[in-house]
Design a protein around this motif. Structure first.
Motif, PDB file in Angstrom:
ATOM      1  N   SER A  41       0.803  -1.228   0.000  1.00  0.00           N
ATOM      2  CA  SER A  41       0.000   0.000   0.000  1.00  0.00           C
ATOM      3  C   SER A  41       0.833   1.274   0.000  1.00  0.00           C
ATOM      4  O   SER A  41       0.494   2.250  -0.660  1.00  0.00           O
ATOM      5  N   THR A  42       1.950   1.276   0.732  1.00  0.00           N
ATOM      6  CA  THR A  42       2.741   2.506   0.857  1.00  0.00           C
ATOM      7  C   THR A  42       4.146   2.375   0.296  1.00  0.00           C
ATOM      8  O   THR A  42       4.875   3.364   0.215  1.00  0.00           O
ATOM      9  N   ASN A  43       4.533   1.151  -0.046  1.00  0.00           N
ATOM     10  CA  ASN A  43       5.897   0.868  -0.502  1.00  0.00           C
ATOM     11  C   ASN A  43       6.945   1.133   0.566  1.00  0.00           C
ATOM     12  O   ASN A  43       8.136   1.224   0.271  1.00  0.00           O
TER      13      ASN A  43
END
Length: 633
Positions: free
Chosen positions: A304-306
């Motif tokens: 989702s956010t890396n």
């Protein structure tokens, strides 16, 4: 004994969807959630079609399991998992992770490769990098995304100047497996070990300021920085026969080259011996159920956010796990009490001693499962709920005793009550007969076993209920003179006062017993928590010492190679790590380090039993001082 599990075949742990999204497989998470043993996690990464799955099958002790595949297409998608009993560590589970091959031309997504590699690093306690041929510049360039780990993995949520140094504390051991190795292990005319071969390949070119040298050095610097503990194994071709190579999972070992078989065994033995239980911040030993939560949370974070912040992930997992730890421990306490308690108990000590035994077992269970319990929030919940449950059992015990005693009194006094209702004692000399019959009931009642701790209270309650009846019988008994009646009335009144005094003393004695028991509960919780704190401190100290040794080794290597810039960087990292070690050492040598724990338990004690706060505070301080002295020894 902790529960483990044996899987007959691997399952997908993290699925790589057609849309390029990574997500955990509920079936695999369910399997892990049932494993209560510590887990040793070995992940393998590398280019596709390099034989990663064969090595994992060997670690599993099976010829087939992970899909080897024989064509030019990559077989493994995402990350597959196989849980096996650890072959050398009793009551431990070996979790094998076979990752999707890096550099799949059909996939053509470098970001996907980075995420897969990143998850393998985060989840494993030993990371195997599998390649073919030699350790050359091309092989090292394939690992160029190692330098991007700091972009995907953060130790702490806030800015951290020591991020690179701290990452190596939490990263797995690194093992390079070089397949189909046909060269001799010779450098400058001298035979060398496999490890020497790896370290030689990781040497930097100097000066570093040229663009060419910087590109050459970059993967080497990152590998040495993040993976201080490194090992290398080289493997011959398994066979010169192409058909054998295409059917490795069907070919017996006797048909493979002896050197390859020996090298494979050496590789497996090293993994079994050196790969430790998976550890993360605040969790000295990760069990299967905790690993399941880590896998889920890391996968969501990376997808989702890396970015996966280790501190945030652990806090998120700890919140869930600590809630479950409280619930499971309380349920265990309740079940054990129901299994072992025989109501009514004869004394209060019996129920309290049983409760304490069950409490200690429940506390041990809670301590094993809980972690990162900031300010002992969940341990305080555990204590509070245990006290309430214990009080419920004490009340249940009292109720059972009261019912039992009332039924006994009713049975023994049936004829007596009938005589009272028929006016049998309202005759000449009736008072004497009344006292004799009541005395007989009392003596018979006292001889009966199994009445419980309310025996005296029920008897005294019954005797007091007959006071007014006795007074009426006494007044109407013409066999007694007025003076005798006054004497008997005085005796009866005095007896009632004695009964009331005994009742007060009994209640005070039971109250004191319960208070003493609460102090013992606090003592046990304090002991367990401080032991856990000491264990975590010792573990962190050992980790810091290990990393400092590894950094010193790198510092020496860079100094010998004339790479002063790198040497200076490592020197600065070593100084920072030594400072943290010194701070930890100061904390370990300071008895005041237990003060936050003392204050927390004083508050809990005050909330549960305000009258105990002063006494409990002194006792808790004594415990902390004693534990500190034991720790110093």
């Amino acid at each position: 004994m902790d529960s483990g599990i044996t899987m007959k075949a691997p399952v997908c742990l993290i699925n790589n969807t057609p849309e390029g999204k990574l997500e955990t497989n509920p079936e695999a998470i369910d399997i892990l959630s049932k494993i209560k043993q510590p887990v040793v996690v070995v992940a393998i990464v590398g280019l596709y079609r390099t034989g990663k799955s064969y090595l994992m099958n060997k670690l599993a002790g099976e010829q087939r399991g992970f899909n080897l595949g024989y064509n030019v297409q990559a077989e493994t998608k995402g990350i597959w998992m196989w849980c096996r009993p650890h072959p050398t560590k009793v009551n431990h589970t070996l979790v094998l992770l076979d990752t999707e091959g890096l550099g799949d031309v059909e996939k053509g997504d470098i970001n996907n490769d980075i995420r897969i590699f990143c998850l393998a690093v985060l989840l494993s306690s030993a990371l195997v990098y599998n390649s073919k041929g030699t350790i050359d510049q091309d092989a090292l360039n394939k690992l160029k995304f190692v330098g991007e780990l700091t972009e995907l993995i953060k130790v702490k949520s806030k800015d951290n100047d020591d991020e690179e140094a701290e990452l190596s504390v939490h990263f797995p051991i690194f093992i390079w497996a070089v397949r189909d190795f046909t060269l001799g292990l010779v450098i400058d005319g001298k035979e060398v070990t496999e490890d020497d071969y790896l370290e030689n390949a990781l040497k930097l070119k100097t000066p570093e300021k040229t663009i060419k040298n910087e590109e050459f050095n970059k993967p080497r610097k990152y590998l040495r920085m993040y993976f201080g503990s490194r090992k290398c194994f080289v493997f011959d071709l398994p066979s010169a026969d192409k058909e054998v190579l295409q059917k490795m999972e069907e070919v017996p070992e006797k048909d493979l080259k002896p050197d390859f078989v020996a090298q494979s065994k050496k590789f497996c033995d090293y993994i079994f011996d050196k790969a430790e239980v998976k550890r993360v911040i605040g969790i000295p030993k990760v069990t299967g159920d905790k690993f399941a939560k880590l896998a889920e949370t890391y996968t969501v974070a990376i997808s989702s956010t890396n970015v996966a912040c280790m501190e945030d992930v652990v806090l998120s997992v700890s919140e869930t796990e600590n809630k479950a730890a409280v619930q499971e421990a309380i349920q265990y306490y309740e079940n054990k009490m129901m299994e072992n308690a025989v109501f009514p108990t004869e004394t209060l000590d019996q129920i309290l001693n049983l409760s304490r035994q069950c409490e200690n077992e429940a506390l041990e269970m809670f301590m094993k499962k809980s972690f990162k319990d900031e300010d002992q929030k969940f341990q305080n919940q555990f204590i509070d709920l245990i006290q309430k449950k214990k009080e419920d059992f004490c009340k249940m015990n009292e109720t059972k005793s009261w019912e039992c005693c009332e039924n006994l009194i009713e049975k023994l006094s049936a004829e007596f009550e009938k005589a009272l209702s028929e006016g049998t004692y309202s005759v000449l000399g009736g008072h004497k007969k009344f006292k004799q019959d009541l005395k007989t009931i009392k003596e018979t009642y006292k001889k009966e076993p199994g009445k419980g701790l309310q025996a005296e209270a029920v008897l005294k309650d019954y005797l007091m209920s007959k006071k007014s009846i006795e007074t009426n019988i006494l007044k109407g008994d013409e066999a007694l003179t007025e003076k005798e009646k006054e004497i008997e009335e005085e005796k009866a009144t005095k007896k009632i006062e004695e009964i009331k005094s005994q009742m007060t003393q009994l209640k005070e004695s039971q109250r004191k017993q319960k208070e003493d028991d609460q102090v013992k509960t606090m003592t046990q919780n304090m002991n367990q928590l401080m032991e856990k704190m000491d264990e975590e401190r010792r573990f962190m100290k050992s980790q810091l010492e290990r990393i400092i040794d590894e950094k010193n080794r790198e510092l020496q290597t860079y100094s010998n190679q004339g790479s002063q810039q790198q040497a200076n960087m490592y020197q600065a990292q070593i100084e920072d790590l030594k400072k943290k070690k010194d701070e930890l050492k100061d904390e370990m040598n300071d008895s005041n380090s237990y003060l936050p724990v003392i204050e927390t338990f004083k508050k809990v004690t005050c909330a549960i039993a305000p009258s105990l706060i002063e006494m409990a505070g002194d006792i808790i301080k004594k415990i902390a001082t004693r534990k500190w002295k034991e720790y110093q020894q």
